[in-house]
Enzyme design. Structure first.
Site, PDB file in Angstrom:
ATOM      1  N   GLU B 221      -7.867  -5.827  -1.155  1.00 58.20           N
ATOM      2  CA  GLU B 221      -6.687  -5.610  -0.307  1.00 58.20           C
ATOM      3  C   GLU B 221      -6.759  -6.387   0.997  1.00 58.20           C
ATOM      4  OE1 GLU B 221      -7.758  -2.900  -2.030  1.00 58.20           O
ATOM      5  OE2 GLU B 221      -5.901  -2.574  -3.123  1.00 58.20           O
ATOM      6  N   ASN B 287      -6.502  -5.434  -8.226  1.00 55.53           N
ATOM      7  CA  ASN B 287      -5.126  -5.864  -7.992  1.00 55.53           C
ATOM      8  C   ASN B 287      -5.094  -7.089  -7.079  1.00 55.53           C
ATOM      9  OD1 ASN B 287      -6.132  -3.722  -6.147  1.00 55.53           O
ATOM     10  ND2 ASN B 287      -4.290  -4.259  -4.995  1.00 55.53           N
ATOM     11  N   ASP B 337      -0.676  -1.337  -7.110  1.00 57.13           N
ATOM     12  CA  ASP B 337      -2.108  -1.154  -6.856  1.00 57.13           C
ATOM     13  C   ASP B 337      -2.816  -0.704  -8.126  1.00 57.13           C
ATOM     14  OD1 ASP B 337      -4.493  -1.207  -5.511  1.00 57.13           O
ATOM     15  OD2 ASP B 337      -4.151   0.603  -4.354  1.00 57.13           O
TER      16      ASP B 337
END
Lengths: 279, 594
Positions: B221, B287, B337
């Site tokens: 992320e 992700n 996600d």
């Protein structure tokens, strides 16, 4: 007798040192030790007289309240997590420069009245005119990862984005001629332009959806009385805060409005992993 | 035409240069053989030598040689001394305090008569214990910086350590990989894998194949670009690195918009699997980043070639060189996600009348994948939890059939999408029992809304946060241990829980399935029927997977307890219930039956 008197004086001195009545308790500022232009614990920054905008605003507030200030340093990589471990855990009393919106950790965090308007800015050579989003077309534009400018620029196929991880990296790309424009967090871009690049570029504030915010001073919910005291002195501190904003080269002047054709397209989001924990 | 190139093509042909990978454009499945950032060729002599110590340990039915039991991550113990008849008399053999509270997620390993177990916070400690008595042999206390919690997105966990070549290998929150002497705990070498100050930490044990210690890292992320990295088992020197997000000189870089690949995520942060027969390492990837998919793709699900390879995928790597052989992307242009990191459990299943070598993956996206692990061809991909974002997976192309209005995006909030971002299953490991032919999945049943939230803050810079309030999924429960038939794709039995994010699973030839929950209860079930045969309260929520082993002719079952702290903070009121269920903890419990 003399000896007894001296001993008594010494004991008295000790007592006086600890007496809160004569020496008000320090106001403890929560700050990041390595985050100029906002705050720095480094000797170099202290020597240069630039401990950081938020540190100096903190000092002005403490001084207006007649209290000495101490700084409690902790990294703000994940600011919400950090504030829970510091200010909300009682390790420090106030944090300068938080987003002045209740949803930012409210109701556990309460806020002063806004002290600054902060936002994104365009840095470019002085002869480059950017007055609308379309003016970025055909240009190489530095944007910070996961920020609203990155999302806004992504709506224009004709813009070549250069993604950076912090504002300083974006300003360096600009200085090296590797981008034409840097579209970054204004206070950082303004400060880097002055401190590192000798004001080589023009830094213009940007307005538009997600581009400008009010910043305030944050406190733990239990410190409402302190918050009210600070609110009472803030109007008188406005000139000093403006002076500090100029010292740290916060972008000033008329803002240019950059917005997507469909306003909602500017919306972006990051997952709340760690940084945005809610409790 | 997404399947083009997926199951054909000679590797030598496909390595000939840019443009040869045309057949895999728009591919959610693909097959190529190319080196991504290959740093050094492995000497043929070195590569040919298997690690004998690890092979011997893995072949020992009494041991538990790797975090997932073996290279197959089956978490199946062939031991039978503890079984459906006597498990009701399970008693404590010993317990051991880990001296580190919160988020203890370690699967111990047992080599001979020694157990190695890591703690949270770095790990703060790795202990070698007499596996029969709990007596401590040595303690390794790595030099972990104080500020790691600042950079660990999802708690200060360690999921275990890896044994080979007389060494214990430890992935650390400070982005380093350490080798310590298995006999003494003395640190032998430390390799720098990744800079933790970019938000990348190592939380999972590495995979040792032959002379290589292979590890990934987290931080998808936060702007990391994923890679899998292999280190020499003797020296800790980097042997190969394969980017899991391809750069401009590599095939499939054109699945990314602009320069977004540079910070594209796709980090392989959980555990890998290995098939010696084909010399293939399997690893799942996280992700993509950032969450605004318009930055890296189209933002609306009409992604065309902008699928963001190889994120939210399973990748098959050549073990010696790190070359990518093929991939299966489960969630193209992810916007939910839905990490693809969940572990690959290898098994040989009778499908279509023939024994087929497969990997099984309970993907976070709610689909249970059975994939031929020799070819990358999907055998089946069916929903194993309530799932709304896609109706089905086209098994020929791998492409999900997305449901309109379920894809969050810029200016497009969604409501009631299932699973939520913790996925149908999170990191907690499932188990496969070849005798029942069932997979035991610690699943979640949580849905979410998704919208842009108010401003948040990172080092003085304000930006926007995502908001994803969770809701209980249909049926009024939040978690379920699902016994899943991977051939018929049906649930055979299940045990529901009022909390999500429960523990990993162990299954044994004694006809048993063990599972811990967030209420701190450790359960034993009849693996065939799901009948509960035993349970005990262990004092803190359980996330780790249990293990079983035998020393001195006596079988033991062991589990680490100590609930998570960071993860519940993403989950609103559900998170509050997860935290309220038990105190923080940090202890090992070991059981046996007389």
């Amino acid at each position: 007798m003399l000896r007894a008197l001296l001993a008594g004086l010494a004991a008295g001195a000790v007592l006086i040192g600890a007496a809160p009545a004569d020496q008000p308790a320090p106001l403890r500022l929560c700050a990041d030790p390595s985050n100029l232009p906002f705050s720095s614990s480094s000797e170099a920054a202290a020597k240069a007289g630039t401990p950081g905008l938020y540190v100096e605003i903190g000092q002005a507030v403490a001084s207006a309240l007649g209290r000495p200030m101490e700084t409690v340093w902790s990294l703000s990589y994940f600011e919400k997590r950090n504030l829970r471990a510091t200010m909300l855990a009682g390790r420090c009393d106030f944090t300068v420069g938080l987003p002045a919106v209740d949803d930012f950790m409210g109701p556990n965090v309460i806020f002063s009245r806004p002290i600054l308007s902060v936002g994104y800015a365009i840095a470019a050579a002085r002869d480059v005119r950017i007055s609308a989003l379309g003016d970025l077309d055909g240009k190489r534009v530095a944007v910070q990862f996961a920020t609203p400018p990155q999302s806004l620029v992504a709506t224009r196929d004709a813009v070549t984005a250069a993604t950076v991880m912090d504002p300083e990296e974006g300003m360096q790309l600009l200085a090296q001629g590797r981008v034409d424009v840097a579209f970054l967090w204004g206070p950082s871009a303004g400060y880097d332009n002055r401190a590192l690049l000798h004001d080589a570029f023009q830094v213009t504030p940007v307005d538009g959806q997600w581009m400008r915010y009010d910043a305030a001073i944050g406190f733990a919910r239990k410190d409402k009385a302190l918050r009210d005291q600070v609110n009472a002195v803030l109007p008188g501190l406005a000139p000093r805060i403006a002076e500090l904003a100029a010292k740290y080269a916060l972008p000033t002047g008329p803002a240019v409005t950059l917005a997507a054709q469909t306003p909602a397209l500017a919306a972006t989001a990051e997952p709340a992993h760690g940084g945005d924990e809610r409790r | 035409m997404a399947i083009l190139g997926a199951n054909r093509g000679d590797c030598d042909v496909e390595t000939s240069g840019k443009g040869v990978n045309v057949g895999t454009r728009n591919a959610w499945l693909g097959r190529t053989c190319f080196a991504l950032g290959l740093l050094a060729a492995v000497g043929a002599g070195a590569a040919a030598r298997a690690d004998e110590a690890l092979d011997k340990a893995a072949a020992d039915p009494n041991g538990w040689a790797m975090a997932g039991h073996g290279y197959d991550n089956s978490r199946f113990s062939p031991l039978t001394q503890i079984n459906t008849q006597n498990v009701g008399h399970l008693r404590l053999a010993y317990s051991f305090q880990l001296a580190s509270l919160r988020s203890n997620e370690s699967s111990p390993i047992v080599i001979g008569d020694t157990m190695y177990v890591s703690t949270s916070w770095g790990p703060k400690f790795v202990y070698a214990l007499n596996a029969a008595t709990g007596e401590r042999k040595w303690t390794y206390e790595p030099d972990i910086p104080d500020d790691v919690l600042q950079y660990a997105c999802c708690d200060v966990d360690s999921r275990g350590v890896t044994y080979a070549d007389g060494k214990i290998f430890v992935g650390r929150l400070d982005g380093k990989l350490a080798a310590v002497d298995a006999a003494t705990g003395k640190e032998l070498w430390v390799a720098d894998v990744v800079d933790y100050k970019q938000g990348s930490v190592i939380t999972s044990p590495p995979l040792v194949v032959k002379n290589l210690v292979i590890t990934g890292f987290g931080g998808g992320e936060y702007g990391a670009r994923g890679s899998l990295q292999a280190y020499d088992i003797k020296t800790g020197k980097l042997v190969w690195r394969t980017w899991t997000v391809p750069g401009p000189e590599e095939p499939n870089n054109d699945t990314w918009k602009g320069d977004s690949w540079q910070h594209g995520g796709g980090v392989p942060w959980l555990v890998g699997s290995y098939d010696p027969k084909t010399n293939t390492v399997f690893w799942g990837t996280s992700n993509p980043a950032p969450w605004n998919s318009a930055v890296r793709s189209t933002g609306n699900g009409d992604y065309g070639k902008l699928t963001n390879l190889y994120t939210s995928s399973t990748i098959a790597f050549d073990a010696d060189t790190g070359k990518i052989k093929w991939w299966v992307q489960s969630t193209p242009e992810d916007a939910w996600d839905y990490d693809g990191v969940n572990e690959l459990v290898l098994a040989d299943l009778p499908v279509g009348g023939a024994t087929t070598p497969v990997y099984m993956k309970a993907d976070r996206n709610g689909f249970f994948y059975v994939v031929n692990r020799d070819t990358g061809k999907i055998v089946s991909a069916e929903k194993y939890v309530p799932t709304t974002w896609a109706t089905h997976i086209d098994i020929a192309t791998g492409k999900p059939a997305e449901v309109a209005d379920q894809r969050p995006g810029p200016g497009h909030p969604v409501k009631g999408v299932c699973p939520n971002l913790i996925g149908g299953k999170n990191w907690q490991p499932m188990a496969y029992n070849p005798q029942t032919r069932l997979v035991y999945i610690p699943s979640n049943n949580v849905c979410m809304d998704w919208s842009v939230s108010d401003v948040t803050y990172h080092r003085g810079v304000f930006y926007l946060g995502g908001e994803f309030p969770p809701h209980p999924g249909p049926g009024g429960y939040l978690g379920q241990l699902v016994a899943w038939d991977p051939i018929t794709n049906k649930q055979v039995w299940g045990v529901k829980s009022d909390l999500p994010f429960n523990g990993g699973v162990l299954t044994t030839a004694g006809g048993l399935t063990f599972w811990g929950d967030l209420h701190g209860f450790f359960h034993a079930y009849d693996a065939k029927t799901g009948a509960e045969l035993w349970k005990m309260q262990l004092g803190s929520g359980i996330g780790a997977g249990p293990i079983s082993y035998s020393v001195g002719g006596k079988q033991y079952v062991a589990v680490v307890v100590g609930r998570t702290v960071s993860l519940p903070a993403f989950l609103g009121d559900i998170g509050k219930a997860m935290v309220a269920a038990t105190p923080e903890g940090g202890a090992l419990f070991v059981f046996t039956a007389d």
